[in-house]
Design an enzyme around this catalytic site. Structure first.
Site: not given
Ligand SMILES: *[C@@H]1O[C@H](CO)[C@@H](O)[C@H](O)[C@H]1NC(C)=O
Ligand SMILES: *[C@@H]1O[C@H](CO)[C@@H](O)[C@H](O)[C@H]1NC(C)=O
Ligand SMILES: *[C@@H]1O[C@H](CO)[C@@H](O)[C@H](O)[C@H]1NC(C)=O
Ligand SMILES: *[C@@H]1O[C@H](CO)[C@@H](O)[C@H](O)[C@H]1NC(C)=O
Ligand SMILES: *[C@@H]1O[C@H](CO)[C@@H](O)[C@H](O)[C@H]1NC(C)=O
Ligand SMILES: *[C@@H]1O[C@H](CO)[C@@H](O)[C@H](O)[C@H]1NC(C)=O
Ligand SMILES: *[C@@H]1O[C@H](CO)[C@@H](O)[C@H](O)[C@H]1NC(C)=O
Length: 888
Positions: A303-307
């Site tokens: 995941s992208d960071w906090q996605a």
């Protein structure tokens, strides 16, 4: 579609799963309090819907290029316990360790923690590492070899610092909107050029022993509203939904990712935005169906960071690694970690899925040549450059030496200079203005020629536009080891040549500038720029995306002032995309214009090389320069159009030059355009037809989900507690362990634990039976049906240097697919021919594959070559199509 299942960013375990039985899901949502975040009210009828696609495909032991990695991964994963597998899949939390993201280690088996580190231009947040030219600048070289070497050098530097996964290269954004803040991180708004760029970069990075990460998957075309959050005047809104139809997805946005998968990329990062109203990191259509099913991607999705916005549902939809592991930065809680352990114990997540997650991560690790126990130790710290400090920054725990300040730059400065110079596009050159030959008096003007008064790294993540633009802003950056400014390099050159030299490194000193450039025999070089970056930093009102397409800080006024007084005004533009040049480009006193992109640490040296002819320019603009902003037809959405912002990609495949061509609007400089100090002629187009095997839809079934190692998941919660009372539990750190064995609900800490029950699982989500292959997939080859890459035609043309100096030339092959809905021409091939001597003739050769000549057919869900008559063109830009022939 009325019954879209709206993702809930809160706690529900199945939030965001695309649903086959929407009524049931809607019922579920309406009956659950999701703690602040409300589901979409039914009055706002959603338009776009993402169909469910389950189960998540498991790895294929026979995938070409992955066979050995698979075998090594299997031998390793077979020995792993459930909690060890969970450790591999879940980040330890924001700033829990030294890299921007790290997963748990597997100490029992000798595996140290894997390190994920930005960025696509170099190792971020450290010292003694290089800053390479941006992807966009590298794309302008149209040079496969340089793209590969740049990737290889960046990979070497990441490896030297102890990085496992370099977070790059970028094919999303592709560049739908010219204002898009992160377009510079990628390559070009053309899928073929980006496909070559991403594939060569991946091969380079991975040959150097580092896993590459193709990002951001997918539809991440703007910074505004890419994440859910509060927006003034709107309250809490969900992330923008990129609503992309199936044909556009295949022919445009997914295309370069197919090249990435075909190049063997080890990881893919899912993006922040939603696609058809389903978050990209839990969109089963994108991850399960297209990426892992159709393209046969064998690596892991992070995941992208906090996605990530859900637990089990994201795992079932195809996510393999949670980054940075916590739900929101420093929350100390995770959708995975202990929750993932519990979800396997309670039978919600099938064991084969957690096995597959671990397999994909370990296979990518082995594929690039890693061995257990021989990883380069992480020798830097992202959160401080201090030599000593806490290894667990968020907790302030574990004091030790954290920065060894290892110099990983090698001799990369030479390559950086070469890429920057060979990526500099000569847009205009009249009166023999360039190359410079011992100019009598050189005057350099503009803030963009000088240094940032706060130092090259004076602004965090380069979040300002002071001094020359060597790098744009955001997480896609690295710290400059030094930055050679144009002023410094040009002054040195002038001194060597005996030229007089003065510079005014400000845009607003018009009086001083006027008196300087009014003198006789002055060559004036005006440096101007336009910057952009990632949305978490606002520079001068630009929240990542540019608010306009004009030059920054009155650059136009500066150019107009100088050119009104000086008949030899040369303009150099540093920018993250096109800028409007309409007010001055045609002024005869503006004798030359160069686009020098975002060049990295060797900026000044590279521009000297081009201005003085040590490098004869051949770069081509990787985007179109329109007369005005409106002429692009696409733009960023700056104001949300509701609580669930809907971005309709209604223009389909018509972005950048395809739009200008379709609308028959003349740009100032078209895609693929660029001059040389020499001239070239094109002749003798030949098209040779090949007779490959016919195209057959792939048939048959995959193996059933494999059992890796002995199935041994105890259902006794006590077996999953922290190892011992003395285990030193780091604050805010994400572990795979349960903190209590009293109940699953208590261990999860989720008030909704147990809800929804199994009946809410999407159909087939846990089905480990053999699955049918998709027609456009391949049984063994990554990248889709292998016959798509069969060559149907070989095209050659003679290119002759008709000028008087040695130079490179970039012939380009375009095709008209001929249908009423097709762009007039699309790029399908190119080459940079090196060092043609005056009078020398050489042969340009390019091939056309089946994919190159196909359209995506939504009915058959496959690539089809239409009956429309097709034409091939060879030329020096998307509009200078010197040669053409019908494809028989
Ligand atoms: C989005 O919706 C369009 C239109 O129905 C469809 O063609 C496309 O496949 C969908 N894509 C995804 C990822 O759901
Ligand atoms: C999980 O990773 C953490 C952090 O690296 C480590 O302390 C722990 O021992 C690992 N647990 C297992 C079960 O391997
Ligand atoms: C498990 O996930 C839920 C959200 O679904 C969260 O509230 C809870 O704190 C998580 N538990 C742990 C131990 O991280
Ligand atoms: C299983 O565990 C997961 C993770 O904590 C949780 O979200 C889910 O509700 C649980 N399911 C059941 C049926 O207990
Ligand atoms: C465009 O934006 C830049 C950067 O914020 C600013 O310097 C410039 O003045 C703007 N142009 C116009 C015409 O407003
Ligand atoms: C070009 O420069 C000369 C000075 O050499 C000036 O007189 C003239 O007005 C300029 N032309 C334009 C179009 O700005
Ligand atoms: C099964 O798991 C338990 C608890 O994790 C462990 O003690 C045992 O050794 C495992 N057995 C096998 C055959 O792997």
């Amino acid at each position: 579609m009325l019954y879209q299942f709206w993702p809930l960013a809160a706690s529900a375990a199945f939030a965001g799963v695309t649903s086959a039985n929407p009524t049931q899901f809607l019922h579920f949502i309406e009956n659950i309090d999701v703690g602040g975040l409300k589901h979409r009210d039914t009055s706002e009828t959603p338009e776009a819907f993402s169909p469910p696609s389950y189960p998540s495909p498991w790895m294929n032991p026979h995938a070409i290029g992955w066979e050995s990695a698979y075998a090594q991964a299997k031998a390793f994963v077979a020995q792993m316990t459930l909690m060890e597998k969970v450790n591999l899949t879940t980040g330890v939390g924001w700033q829990g360790e030294q890299c921007v993201g790290q997963v748990g280690a597997v100490p029992r088996l000798g595996l140290t923690s894997m390190c994920m580190q930005d960025s696509p231009v170099g190792v971020r947040l450290t010292d003694f590492a290089s800053v390479f030219p941006s992807g966009q600048t590298a794309a302008a070289t149209f040079d496969r070899r340089l793209l590969y070497l740049r990737g290889y050098a960046m990979g070497q530097e990441h490896r030297g610092k102890g990085v496992t996964v370099q977070l790059g290269p970028v094919a999303g954004p592709l560049g739908r909107a010219p204002e898009g803040g992160r377009n510079w991180e990628g390559f070009a708004p053309d899928p073929v050029l980006t496909g070559v760029g991403i594939a060569e970069t991946i091969k380079g990075i991975q040959d150097a022993g580092v896993v590459a990460c193709a990002k951001h998957f997918i539809g991440n075309e703007q910074e505004h509203f890419r994440q859910p959050g509060d927006v003034q005047g709107y309250g809490y809104i969900e992330a923008v939904s990129s609503n992309i139809d199936d044909k556009t997805m295949h022919e445009l946005y997914l295309w370069p990712f197919a090249d990435a998968v075909r190049a063997g990329v080890g990881s893919v990062m899912c993006s922040y935005n939603q696609v058809n109203n389903s978050y990209a990191c839990q969109n089963s259509k994108m991850l399960n169906n297209l990426l892992k099913g159709e393209l046969g991607f064998q690596g892991f999705v992070m995941s992208d960071w906090q996605a990530q916005h859900s637990g089990v549902s994201s795992a079932l939809a195809g996510l393999d690694m949670s980054m940075p592991g916590d739900t929101v930065f420093n929350s100390g809680i995770s959708y995975w970690g202990a929750n993932l352990t519990l979800s396997v114990i309670n039978g919600t997540l099938p064991e084969w899925r957690i096995d597959d997650m671990a397999m994909r991560i370990m296979a990518a690790f082995f594929k690039v040549g890693n061995k257990i126990g021989s990883q380069v130790p992480i020798n830097f710290d992202s959160w401080t450059l201090d030599t000593y400090g806490p290894v667990h920054y968020a907790a302030g725990a574990g004091q030790q030496q954290i920065n060894q300040h290892v110099d990983v730059r090698g001799n990369h400065a030479k390559l950086i200079r070469e890429v920057a110079a060979k990526g500099t596009v000569l847009l205009k050159n009249t009166n023999g203005a360039l190359p410079l030959k011992n100019p009598k008096s050189l005057v350099v003007i503009g803030e963009d020629a000088g240094a940032n008064p706060d130092g090259a790294n004076g602004c965090g993540d380069r979040g300002c536009d002071k001094g020359t633009l060597g790098m744009a802003w955001g997480s896609g950056t690295a710290n400059f080891p030094y930055l050679i400014t144009p002023d410094a390099a040009l002054q040195l050159k002038a001194a060597q040549d005996g030229s007089a030299y003065q510079s005014v490194l400000a845009n607003n000193r018009l009086d001083a500038v006027s008196s300087l450039v009014s003198q006789d025999s002055v060559t004036a070089i005006v440096f101007v720029n336009a910057d952009s970056g990632e949305g978490y930093i606002n520079v001068d009102g630009n929240e990542g995306d540019r608010t306009n397409l004009t030059l920054w800080y009155d650059g136009d006024a500066l150019i107009k002032k100088v050119s009104s007084l000086c008949p030899n005004t040369i303009v150099v533009i540093h920018s993250t995309g096109p800028v409007l040049v309409d007010e001055w480009y045609a002024n005869p006193n503006v004798t030359a214009i160069l686009w020098a992109g975002v060049p990295g640490q060797e900026s000044g040296n590279a521009i000297v090389d081009v201005l003085y002819g040590a490098v004869n320019p051949a770069a081509r603009t990787p985007f179109t320069w329109g007369q005005d902003r409106e002429s692009y037809g696409t733009d960023v959405m700056y104001e949300p159009n509701g609580r669930y912002p809907q971005q309709e990609f209604a223009e389909g495949v018509f972005i950048d030059y395809r739009h200008f061509d379709k609308m028959n609007v003349d740009p100032i400089y078209e895609f693929g355009y660029g001059l040389s100090y020499s001239t070239f002629s094109y002749s003798n187009l030949r098209v040779v037809k090949a007779y490959p095997r016919p195209y057959k839809p792939t048939q048959g079934y995959t193996d059933k989900a494999p059992t890796i190692g002995a199935a041994n998941v105890s259902t006794n919660l006590k077996d999953y507690l922290f190892p011992s009372a003395s285990f030193s539990n780091i604050w805010q750190y994400i572990y795979p362990y349960l903190s209590t064995a009293s109940s699953g609900k208590a261990a999860s800490g989720d008030g909704h634990y147990g809800l929804p029950s199994h009946s809410y699982l999407p159909p087939h989500a846990t089905d480990g039976a053999a699955q049918p292959y998709l027609a456009a997939a391949d049984r063994v080859a990554p990248g889709g049906n292998a016959a798509l890459y069969d060559v149907l035609y070989t095209v050659t043309a003679d290119i002759t240097n008709t000028g008087s100096v040695v130079g490179d030339e970039v012939p380009q092959l375009y095709v008209s697919l001929g249908g009423p809905d097709d762009p007039p021409v699309v790029l399908r091939g190119f080459d940079r021919l090196h060092g043609l001597a005056p009078g020398q003739r050489t042969t340009f050769r390019a091939t056309l594959t089946r994919r190159d000549l196909s359209n995506w057919d939504t009915a058959s869900q496959n690539w089809v070559i239409s009956d429309h008559p097709k034409t091939v063109f060879v030329g020096s830009s998307s509009r200078k199509l010197h040669l053409q022939a019908a494809l028989a």
